[in-house]
Design an enzyme around this catalytic site. Structure first.
Site, PDB file in Angstrom:
ATOM      1  N   ASN A  11       0.872  -1.179   0.000  1.00  0.00           N
ATOM      2  CA  ASN A  11       0.000   0.000   0.000  1.00  0.00           C
ATOM      3  C   ASN A  11       0.909   1.228   0.000  1.00  0.00           C
ATOM      4  O   ASN A  11       1.486   1.578   1.025  1.00  0.00           O
ATOM      5  CB  ASN A  11      -0.878  -0.038   1.263  1.00  0.00           C
ATOM      6  CG  ASN A  11      -1.715   1.210   1.427  1.00  0.00           C
ATOM      7  OD1 ASN A  11      -1.781   2.052   0.537  1.00  0.00           O
ATOM      8  ND2 ASN A  11      -2.352   1.345   2.588  1.00  0.00           N
ATOM      9  N   LYS A  13       0.091   4.211  -0.296  1.00  0.00           N
ATOM     10  CA  LYS A  13      -0.601   5.377   0.278  1.00  0.00           C
ATOM     11  C   LYS A  13      -0.418   6.607  -0.633  1.00  0.00           C
ATOM     12  O   LYS A  13      -0.316   6.441  -1.846  1.00  0.00           O
ATOM     13  CB  LYS A  13      -0.122   5.638   1.708  1.00  0.00           C
ATOM     14  CG  LYS A  13      -0.201   4.378   2.573  1.00  0.00           C
ATOM     15  CD  LYS A  13      -0.119   4.669   4.029  1.00  0.00           C
ATOM     16  CE  LYS A  13      -0.052   3.356   4.799  1.00  0.00           C
ATOM     17  NZ  LYS A  13      -0.179   3.519   6.224  1.00  0.00           N
ATOM     18  N   HIS A  98      -9.594   0.903   4.873  1.00  0.00           N
ATOM     19  CA  HIS A  98      -8.329   1.104   5.598  1.00  0.00           C
ATOM     20  C   HIS A  98      -8.586   2.030   6.784  1.00  0.00           C
ATOM     21  O   HIS A  98      -9.409   2.952   6.700  1.00  0.00           O
ATOM     22  CB  HIS A  98      -7.285   1.701   4.652  1.00  0.00           C
ATOM     23  CG  HIS A  98      -5.907   1.704   5.241  1.00  0.00           C
ATOM     24  ND1 HIS A  98      -5.492   2.647   6.147  1.00  0.00           N
ATOM     25  CD2 HIS A  98      -4.868   0.859   5.072  1.00  0.00           C
ATOM     26  CE1 HIS A  98      -4.244   2.380   6.506  1.00  0.00           C
ATOM     27  NE2 HIS A  98      -3.834   1.301   5.863  1.00  0.00           N
ATOM     28  N   GLU A 100      -7.050   4.473   7.859  1.00  0.00           N
ATOM     29  CA  GLU A 100      -6.871   5.904   7.566  1.00  0.00           C
ATOM     30  C   GLU A 100      -8.110   6.481   6.888  1.00  0.00           C
ATOM     31  O   GLU A 100      -8.438   7.650   7.077  1.00  0.00           O
ATOM     32  CB  GLU A 100      -5.603   6.105   6.711  1.00  0.00           C
ATOM     33  CG  GLU A 100      -4.353   5.893   7.562  1.00  0.00           C
ATOM     34  CD  GLU A 100      -3.137   5.392   6.821  1.00  0.00           C
ATOM     35  OE1 GLU A 100      -3.093   5.481   5.581  1.00  0.00           O
ATOM     36  OE2 GLU A 100      -2.214   4.893   7.499  1.00  0.00           O
ATOM     37  N   GLU A 168      -5.353  -5.428  10.589  1.00  0.00           N
ATOM     38  CA  GLU A 168      -4.352  -4.388  10.818  1.00  0.00           C
ATOM     39  C   GLU A 168      -4.668  -3.652  12.113  1.00  0.00           C
ATOM     40  O   GLU A 168      -5.491  -2.715  12.104  1.00  0.00           O
ATOM     41  CB  GLU A 168      -4.369  -3.373   9.667  1.00  0.00           C
ATOM     42  CG  GLU A 168      -4.070  -3.947   8.317  1.00  0.00           C
ATOM     43  CD  GLU A 168      -3.523  -2.875   7.382  1.00  0.00           C
ATOM     44  OE1 GLU A 168      -2.394  -3.033   6.923  1.00  0.00           O
ATOM     45  OE2 GLU A 168      -4.208  -1.876   7.151  1.00  0.00           O
ATOM     46  N   GLY A 174       2.362   1.883  10.911  1.00  0.00           N
ATOM     47  CA  GLY A 174       3.344   2.970  10.799  1.00  0.00           C
ATOM     48  C   GLY A 174       4.036   3.325  12.099  1.00  0.00           C
ATOM     49  O   GLY A 174       4.665   4.380  12.191  1.00  0.00           O
ATOM     50  N   SER A 206       3.371  -2.442  10.357  1.00  0.00           N
ATOM     51  CA  SER A 206       4.818  -2.429  10.615  1.00  0.00           C
ATOM     52  C   SER A 206       5.540  -3.715  10.213  1.00  0.00           C
ATOM     53  O   SER A 206       6.512  -4.106  10.860  1.00  0.00           O
ATOM     54  CB  SER A 206       5.089  -2.088  12.089  1.00  0.00           C
ATOM     55  OG  SER A 206       4.643  -0.772  12.364  1.00  0.00           O
TER      56      SER A 206
END
Ligand code: PEP
Length: 244
Positions: A11, A13, A98, A100, A168, A174, A206
């Site tokens: 990904n 991003k 996701h 985010e 996730e 991250g 991560s």
């Protein structure tokens, strides 16, 4: 039967100008041709790079995916990209839900479910992301949260070939933090009965070349969704090379 090959998905991003995307795709294509990894490989660049990355990776064995899609096939949705548009560019997968997008765009389970149906109608497989926040894990609610995301986000007509689940934990994305191997296995095993049989369950959060072998060796883990480390061709290929 579960698909035997693990899936490693990158990904990217919101990273990469045209020349960065070209360079990364060229490196990935070269490395994948020189040393084909023991897994299925997928990259999900930002929408602006899909066309060029798809052209460079054609025939390399690395599949193309997107990071989101709109629920409608076309229409008055300024700034959005539809699933048929993604399929038209050669995408085979689309990441949905996701964390985010759930946090910064307020995407609800229901919105994710509508996107999933749109993805399937366009012939794309959906990679559904779910995961608990730090405080939810700390208060013992991790599984309840993940379960309600899965039950709320997966559309009725779900079938294993067109659905991939990515577990996730939000606190692992991250941050360099990774759950214990026992916690990953436990969550994946708990999730499995909630999904169509044979659905692949990826771990994300991560993953890097150092921890990939240990994570990907877990029998419950069918691959990885990789953010930061997917922006370096060598690191991404090292993760892919660590697959069972
Ligand atoms: C992600 O955002 O899906 C992700 C797994 O990111 P990272 O690998 O950087 O934690």
């Amino acid at each position: 039967m579960r698909e035997k090959r693990q899936l490693v998905a990158g990904n990217w991003k919101m990273n990469g100008l045209l020349e960065d995307g070209r360079a990364l795709a060229r490196d990935l294509g070269r490395l994948a041709r020189e040393n084909p990894p023991p897994c299925e490989l997928l990259v999900c660049p930002p929408a602006t790079l899909l066309f060029v990355v798809g052209e460079i990776l054609a025939g390399s064995g690395v599949a193309l995916g997107a990071q989101d899609c709109h629920a409608a096939p076309k229409g008055a949705h300024t700034g959005d990209v539809s699933a048929p548009m993604l399929a038209d560019l050669g995408c085979r997968y689309v990441i949905l839900g996701h964390s985010e997008r759930r946090s910064y765009h307020g995407e609800s389970n229901e919105a994710v479910r509508e996107k999933m149906v749109a993805a399937w109608e366009a012939g794309l497989a959906a990679i559904l992301c779910v995961g608990e926040r730090e405080e939810e894990r700390a208060s013992g609610r991790a599984f309840a949260v993940v379960k309600s995301q899965i039950q709320g986000s997966i559309a009725q007509s779900a079938a294993a070939p067109r659905l991939v689940l990515a577990y996730e934990p939000v606190w692992a994305i991250g941050t360099g933090l990774v759950p214990s191997m026992a916690d990953i296995s436990e969550m994946h095993a708990a999730i499995r009965p909630l999904l169509p049989s044979a659905t692949r369950i990826l771990y994300g959060g991560s993953v890097n070349p150092k921890n990939a072998a240990e994570i990907l060796a877990l029998s419950e883990v069918d691959g990885a969704l990789v953010g930061g480390a997917s922006l370096k061709a060598k690191d991404f290929m090292a993760i892919a090379g660590a697959c069972r």
